[in-house]
Design a protein around this motif. Sequence first.
Motif, short mmCIF file in Angstrom:
data_model
loop_
_atom_site.label_atom_id
_atom_site.label_comp_id
_atom_site.label_asym_id
_atom_site.label_seq_id
_atom_site.Cartn_x
_atom_site.Cartn_y
_atom_site.Cartn_z
N ALA A 53 0.89 -12.26 4.48
CA ALA A 53 0.65 -10.88 4.04
C ALA A 53 -0.72 -10.85 3.36
O ALA A 53 -1.34 -11.89 3.11
CB ALA A 53 1.74 -10.42 3.08
N LEU A 54 -1.19 -9.64 3.08
CA LEU A 54 -2.43 -9.44 2.35
C LEU A 54 -2.12 -8.75 1.03
O LEU A 54 -1.21 -7.92 0.96
CB LEU A 54 -3.41 -8.58 3.16
CG LEU A 54 -3.82 -9.11 4.52
CD1 LEU A 54 -4.72 -8.09 5.23
CD2 LEU A 54 -4.54 -10.44 4.41
N LEU A 55 -2.87 -9.09 0.00
CA LEU A 55 -2.71 -8.47 -1.31
C LEU A 55 -3.98 -7.70 -1.65
O LEU A 55 -5.08 -8.24 -1.57
CB LEU A 55 -2.44 -9.54 -2.38
CG LEU A 55 -1.17 -10.38 -2.17
CD1 LEU A 55 -1.08 -11.46 -3.24
CD2 LEU A 55 0.08 -9.50 -2.19
N LEU A 56 -3.82 -6.42 -2.01
CA LEU A 56 -4.97 -5.60 -2.39
C LEU A 56 -4.97 -5.42 -3.91
O LEU A 56 -3.95 -5.10 -4.51
CB LEU A 56 -4.90 -4.24 -1.70
CG LEU A 56 -6.10 -3.33 -1.99
CD1 LEU A 56 -6.64 -2.71 -0.72
CD2 LEU A 56 -5.72 -2.22 -2.98
N PHE A 57 -6.13 -5.64 -4.52
CA PHE A 57 -6.28 -5.54 -5.96
C PHE A 57 -7.28 -4.44 -6.31
O PHE A 57 -8.23 -4.18 -5.56
CB PHE A 57 -6.78 -6.87 -6.54
CG PHE A 57 -5.81 -8.00 -6.39
CD1 PHE A 57 -4.91 -8.32 -7.40
CD2 PHE A 57 -5.78 -8.76 -5.22
CE1 PHE A 57 -4.01 -9.36 -7.25
CE2 PHE A 57 -4.89 -9.80 -5.06
CZ PHE A 57 -3.99 -10.11 -6.09
#
Length: 292
Positions: A53-57
């Motif tokens: 998955a990708l994590l957006l901050f």
Amino acid sequence: MGTALALALFAAPSCAEQAQNPICTSIRASQSTPNTVKITWTVPKDARMKAGALLLFRSDSPLNSLDGLEPRAELPSFADSFHDKIEKYGDYYYAVAVKEEGGGAFPLLVPESNVTVKPVRLRKTEVAAQNTGAGKTYKDGQMRERPLPFIDMFDLEFDFSEKKGNISAETTEIARELAGIYADKRVVLAPHVFDEDLMSSASGDDYFLFEILKDHFIKKDYKKSEEKLLSFLAVNRPRQIADRATFYLGEARYFSGDYKGAIESFLQVGETRSALARKWIDSSLDLYKISD
């Protein structure tokens, strides 16, 4: 701390080092509506294969570390954009990181690769100007542009119990070939609206397409959206506008559970909207299988 020094602290690695690290590239962030920021990026093939998955901050100050930050959103590994709804005006910086097996984010930050350097600045005065059309004059009788109301992309309900028609083996093969790179995680997609349609035009085909989106699509009246879009497309329209309308037709069918019809629509724009069409075709095929 000066900009040069800050960048030096997390200077970009060499090309050889980047090739070994699962990071996204080409991140961009810009204001798309008065209270929404659109973030886009590229997921290299090697990073997509390594990512679950990708994590957006998001941060209101420059990002040189992800320590102590909670992700703004967790996205599938093939995602390449996100619309961030802003509750408070100010400066915002963004980063996209690959989620590692342990659940944390891969810590490498590379300026303008997977972390933004310049802030997106949202100000109340700018919002007021966009809403009122300040700074632009209009001829007598000419309508002002209007922003498309915000779509709550995560407040959707789906019924997979209804199956409509059969997808031929030939259509499935063509669609799978077009959507082949999206062979990892399956999710129900969020509605997509092109930037060109976020603000109404004063007149013409763009205006009529905006009205369909405003009156039906964003209200999740997908049956009526399909009806209106078919009528809209029955008239000869400029290629770019017709392509967008055809894509919305595919979305309306997708959210109505007509995955066969959705695939047929997305295939029609496979050449002009290839990357986006691939993602939606692949999801349509998988949801069709779930409803089988």
